[in-house]
Design a protein around this motif. Structure first.
Motif, short mmCIF file in Angstrom:
data_model
loop_
_atom_site.label_atom_id
_atom_site.label_comp_id
_atom_site.label_asym_id
_atom_site.label_seq_id
_atom_site.Cartn_x
_atom_site.Cartn_y
_atom_site.Cartn_z
N VAL A 1 1.52 -33.32 17.91
CA VAL A 1 0.78 -34.14 16.96
C VAL A 1 1.33 -33.89 15.56
O VAL A 1 1.45 -32.74 15.13
N GLY A 2 1.70 -34.96 14.86
CA GLY A 2 2.25 -34.83 13.53
C GLY A 2 1.50 -35.66 12.50
O GLY A 2 0.59 -36.43 12.83
N ASP A 3 1.91 -35.51 11.26
CA ASP A 3 1.33 -36.26 10.15
C ASP A 3 2.24 -37.45 9.86
O ASP A 3 3.18 -37.36 9.07
N LEU A 4 2.00 -38.55 10.55
CA LEU A 4 2.90 -39.70 10.47
C LEU A 4 2.89 -40.35 9.08
O LEU A 4 3.89 -40.92 8.64
N LYS A 5 1.78 -40.24 8.35
CA LYS A 5 1.68 -40.90 7.04
C LYS A 5 2.35 -40.11 5.93
O LYS A 5 3.01 -40.68 5.07
N PRO B 1 8.41 -37.39 26.90
CA PRO B 1 7.63 -37.28 25.66
C PRO B 1 6.15 -37.24 25.97
O PRO B 1 5.69 -37.86 26.94
N PRO B 2 5.38 -36.50 25.18
CA PRO B 2 5.76 -35.83 23.92
C PRO B 2 6.17 -34.36 24.09
O PRO B 2 6.09 -33.59 23.13
N LEU B 3 6.55 -33.93 25.31
CA LEU B 3 6.94 -32.53 25.50
C LEU B 3 8.12 -32.19 24.59
O LEU B 3 9.07 -32.97 24.48
#
Length: 311
Positions: free
Chosen positions: A73-77, A256-258
Motif C-alpha cells: 500500500v502506497g501514497d499514490l497522491k 502483484p502486489p507481492l
C-alpha cells in the motif's frame, strides 16, 4: 627419595581439535569441521559472500521491524515516483507511491522462500536418481540418465517457462517449475561420485556384512556425495534467483502486489529513462544476493573438496 613423574601439559582447544589421533567420533567430527572452517575463512571473498547471505537472512527474519512502510500500500497522491533520499523514502518510491526499500526488504522473504524450497525439492531428487543410477548400473542407469539428458537438453529458463505456462502463473507453480528443471545436474554429480566409490573396499566390506543395496545407498553412498552436492546447490542458488526473477519479470512468477524483485523490475521498466531507481534498486538487490551465493559457493568448494584443500 623418589621424584614424581612430570604430568603432560594439558592440550589446548586448538590442539585437541587438530589432533591426528582423536579419542572419539565427536572429536573427529569437530576436528574436520574446524579444519574446514579455517580453510573457508582464509578465503576473504568467501567470507564476504557469507556476510551477504547472513545479512539477507537477518533482513528476511526481521522484515516487519526493518521496513518503515507497507510493501503493498502506497501514497499514490503525495509520494508517487519520488527519487531516492526524498524525505523518509531512502530508495525512493514506485509508480504506486510505495516505498521501494520496504518492498525490497519484504521481497527478501520471497527470494529465500524460492531458493530454500527449490533446493529442498530438487537436491534430494537429484541425489536419489544419481546414486541409484550409479550404484545399480545396467538398464537402470541407462534409463535414468537418458531421462536426465532430456531435461539437460533444454535451457533451464525455457523449460521453466513451459512448465509454468502449463501449471499457471504464481509463486508456488514457479517454485515447482524451477525445481523440476534444477535436479538433473545434481543427479549427474551424484552418479559420478557413486561410480568412484561403488567398487571401493569400503563398499565391498559393507556388502560382505550383509547390507542390502538400499541400505548401502542410503547409509554409505549418499553421505559421500553430500559435500559435492552442497557446493553445487550453493552455486546454483544464484541461478535459481535469476530464473525466479525472470519468471516474475515475464508475469509468470509472483503476482502483484507481492514485492518480488523480478516483478518490481518489470513494473519499473516503463520509467527506466526518467525514474531509473524503480527498476535499478531491485536489480541491484538481485546482483548483490547472487554475488553473495556465488562467493559462498566458491569458498565451500575450496574448503570441502579434498583435492583442493589437501585433506
Amino acid at each position: 627419595m623418589t621424584v614424581p613423574a612430570s604430568q603432560p601439559a594439558p592440550m589446548s582447544r586448538r590442539e585437541w581439535l587438530l589432533s591426528d589421533r582423536p579419542q572419539s567420533r565427536v572429536q573427529a567430527r569437530l576436528g574436520r569441521a574446524y579444519v574446514t572452517w579455517r580453510q573457508f575463512s582464509a578465503n576473504k571473498l568467501a567470507v564476504l559472500g557469507l556476510i551477504i547471505i547472513v545479512a539477507l537472512l537477518f533482513v528476511a527474519a526481521f522484515a516487519d521491524l526493518l521496513a518503515t512502510h507497507s510493501p503493498v500500500v502506497g501514497d499514490l497522491k503525495n509520494a508517487r515516483l519520488l527519487p531516492p533520499g526524498t524525505g523518509e523514502y531512502l530508495l525512493g518510491t514506485d509508480d504506486q507511491g510505495r516505498d521501494i526499500l520496504s518492498r525490497l526488504i519484504y521481497g527478501s522473504r520471497l527470494t529465500l522462500f524460492v531458493v530454500v524450497l527449490v533446493a529442498v525439492i530438487s537436491a534430494p531428487i537429484g541425489l536419489i536418481v544419481g546414486t541409484v543410477s550409479g550404484y545399480a548400473g545396467g538398464w537402470v542407469d541407462a534409463v535414468l540418465m537418458r531421462i536426465t539428458d532430456i531435461f539437460l537438453a533444454f535451457p533451464k529458463l525455457v523449460l521453466a517457462l513451459a512448465f509454468v505456462a502449463a501449471l499457471g502463473p504464481g509463486i508456488e507453480n514457479a517454485i515447482i517449475a524451477i525445481a523440476i528443471t534444477s535436479w538433473p545436474p545434481y543427479a549427474r554429480i551424484a552418479r559420478a561420485e557413486t561410480l568412484t566409490v561403488r567398487r571401493s573396499d569400503y563398499i565391498s566390506a559393507v556388502k560382505l556384512m550383509g547390507a542390502s543395496p538400499v541400505r548401502i545407498i542410503i547409509r554409505h553412498v549418499m553421505p559421500l556425495c553430500l559435500s559435492s552436492l552442497i557446493v553445487r546447490v550453493t552455486l546454483d542458488m544464484a541461478g535459481i534467483i535469476l530464473t525466479a526473477a525472470g519468471l516474475g519479470f515475464l508475469g509468470l512468477g509472483a503476482q502483484p502486489p507481492l514485492p518480488e524483485w523480478g516483478a518490481m523490475i518489470a513494473s519499473g521498466r516503463r520509467f527506466i529513462l526518467d525514474q531509473w531507481w524503480v527498476a535499478a534498486m531491485p536489480g541491484i538487490a538481485i546482483l548483490i544476493v547472487s554475488l553473495g551465493f556465488n562467493l559462498l559457493g566458491d569458498g565451500l568448494r575450496d574448503a570441502l573438496d579434498p583435492k583442493e584443500s589437501g585433506q
